[in-house]
Design a protein around this motif. Structure first.
Motif, mmCIF file in Angstrom:
data_model
loop_
_atom_site.group_PDB
_atom_site.id
_atom_site.type_symbol
_atom_site.label_atom_id
_atom_site.label_comp_id
_atom_site.label_asym_id
_atom_site.label_seq_id
_atom_site.Cartn_x
_atom_site.Cartn_y
_atom_site.Cartn_z
ATOM 1 N N GLU A 179 16.684 -0.748 -9.663
ATOM 2 C CA GLU A 179 17.445 -1.856 -10.246
ATOM 3 C C GLU A 179 16.826 -3.211 -9.910
ATOM 4 N N LEU A 180 15.492 -3.273 -10.083
ATOM 5 C CA LEU A 180 14.732 -4.500 -9.863
ATOM 6 C C LEU A 180 13.964 -4.818 -11.140
ATOM 7 N N SER A 181 13.557 -6.061 -11.286
ATOM 8 C CA SER A 181 12.731 -6.391 -12.446
ATOM 9 C C SER A 181 11.318 -5.852 -12.205
ATOM 10 N N MET A 182 10.666 -5.485 -13.288
ATOM 11 C CA MET A 182 9.310 -4.968 -13.170
ATOM 12 C C MET A 182 8.370 -6.054 -12.624
ATOM 13 N N ARG A 183 8.621 -7.269 -12.995
ATOM 14 C CA ARG A 183 7.794 -8.383 -12.519
ATOM 15 C C ARG A 183 7.902 -8.531 -10.999
ATOM 16 N N TYR A 184 9.128 -8.447 -10.479
ATOM 17 C CA TYR A 184 9.337 -8.563 -9.034
ATOM 18 C C TYR A 184 8.701 -7.373 -8.317
ATOM 19 N N LEU A 185 8.874 -6.167 -8.849
ATOM 20 C CA LEU A 185 8.285 -4.988 -8.238
ATOM 21 C C LEU A 185 6.762 -5.122 -8.197
ATOM 22 N N GLY A 186 6.173 -5.605 -9.278
ATOM 23 C CA GLY A 186 4.723 -5.818 -9.306
ATOM 24 C C GLY A 186 4.271 -6.820 -8.261
ATOM 25 N N ILE A 236 0.838 -1.206 0.000
ATOM 26 C CA ILE A 236 0.000 0.000 0.000
ATOM 27 C C ILE A 236 0.870 1.251 0.000
ATOM 28 N N ASN A 237 1.865 1.283 0.884
ATOM 29 C CA ASN A 237 2.733 2.462 0.976
ATOM 30 C C ASN A 237 3.540 2.672 -0.297
ATOM 31 N N MET A 238 4.050 1.598 -0.851
ATOM 32 C CA MET A 238 4.862 1.703 -2.063
ATOM 33 C C MET A 238 4.029 2.235 -3.227
ATOM 34 N N ARG A 239 2.830 1.707 -3.379
ATOM 35 C CA ARG A 239 1.945 2.151 -4.457
ATOM 36 C C ARG A 239 1.582 3.637 -4.269
ATOM 37 N N LYS A 249 16.661 -0.399 -1.419
ATOM 38 C CA LYS A 249 16.711 0.046 -2.821
ATOM 39 C C LYS A 249 15.455 0.816 -3.206
ATOM 40 N N LEU A 250 14.306 0.321 -2.765
ATOM 41 C CA LEU A 250 13.049 0.990 -3.076
ATOM 42 C C LEU A 250 12.951 2.340 -2.383
ATOM 43 N N ALA A 251 13.363 2.399 -1.124
ATOM 44 C CA ALA A 251 13.335 3.664 -0.387
ATOM 45 C C ALA A 251 14.230 4.695 -1.070
ATOM 46 N N LYS A 252 15.411 4.270 -1.470
ATOM 47 C CA LYS A 252 16.332 5.181 -2.162
ATOM 48 C C LYS A 252 15.730 5.650 -3.480
ATOM 49 N N ALA A 253 15.130 4.734 -4.232
ATOM 50 C CA ALA A 253 14.532 5.084 -5.521
ATOM 51 C C ALA A 253 13.358 6.049 -5.361
ATOM 52 N N LEU A 254 12.664 5.950 -4.227
ATOM 53 C CA LEU A 254 11.519 6.821 -3.961
ATOM 54 C C LEU A 254 11.911 8.067 -3.149
ATOM 55 N N ASN A 255 13.184 8.154 -2.777
ATOM 56 C CA ASN A 255 13.691 9.278 -1.971
ATOM 57 C C ASN A 255 12.945 9.432 -0.652
ATOM 58 N N VAL A 256 12.759 8.299 0.038
ATOM 59 C CA VAL A 256 12.104 8.319 1.348
ATOM 60 C C VAL A 256 12.925 7.478 2.322
ATOM 61 N N THR A 293 5.702 5.231 -13.015
ATOM 62 C CA THR A 293 5.143 3.939 -13.408
ATOM 63 C C THR A 293 5.916 2.849 -12.667
ATOM 64 N N GLN A 294 5.363 1.648 -12.674
ATOM 65 C CA GLN A 294 6.099 0.521 -12.082
ATOM 66 C C GLN A 294 7.428 0.336 -12.805
ATOM 67 N N GLU A 295 7.404 0.496 -14.102
ATOM 68 C CA GLU A 295 8.625 0.324 -14.892
ATOM 69 C C GLU A 295 9.695 1.343 -14.486
ATOM 70 N N GLU A 296 9.302 2.595 -14.300
ATOM 71 C CA GLU A 296 10.255 3.632 -13.901
ATOM 72 C C GLU A 296 10.832 3.348 -12.513
ATOM 73 N N LEU A 297 9.964 2.944 -11.580
ATOM 74 C CA LEU A 297 10.445 2.643 -10.233
ATOM 75 C C LEU A 297 11.360 1.424 -10.250
ATOM 76 N N ALA A 298 10.978 0.401 -10.990
ATOM 77 C CA ALA A 298 11.815 -0.800 -11.093
ATOM 78 C C ALA A 298 13.192 -0.441 -11.633
ATOM 79 N N ASP A 299 13.229 0.410 -12.641
ATOM 80 C CA ASP A 299 14.492 0.833 -13.231
ATOM 81 C C ASP A 299 15.342 1.597 -12.208
ATOM 82 N N ARG A 300 14.727 2.538 -11.507
ATOM 83 C CA ARG A 300 15.452 3.307 -10.483
ATOM 84 C C ARG A 300 16.006 2.420 -9.375
#
Length: 71
Positions: free
Chosen positions: A30-37, A9-12, A53-60, A21-28
């Motif tokens: 460095e995860l696969s879009m499938r795994y992020l989904g 919920i928080n990530m979305r 990695k996700l926190a860094k990509a989202l700057n939180v 997009t999921q693709e942009e976040l996955a790229d930032r």
């Protein structure tokens, strides 16, 4: 609500707030879009490394991804 659901919920929410997009976040992150989904659907648990990695990509702070939503 389990921690996988809280993180999903928080990530979305954070991703949508940043108009990513999921693709942009996955790229930032460095995860696969499938795994992020899978994380966003709460089908898999993310490791602490992936949480970072996700926190860094989202700057939180990583805690923002696992904080229980206010009721």
């Amino acid at each position: 609500m389990d921690l996988k659901e809280v993180m999903a919920i928080n990530m979305r929410r954070l991703r949508h707030n940043q108009d990513l997009t999921q693709e942009e976040l996955a790229d930032r992150a460095e995860l696969s879009m499938r795994y992020l989904g899978s994380i966003e659907r709460a089908h898999v648990s993310a490791s602490v490394t992936v949480l970072g990695k996700l926190a860094k990509a989202l700057n939180v702070d990583p805690c923002e991804l696992i904080k229980q939503p206010k009721r």
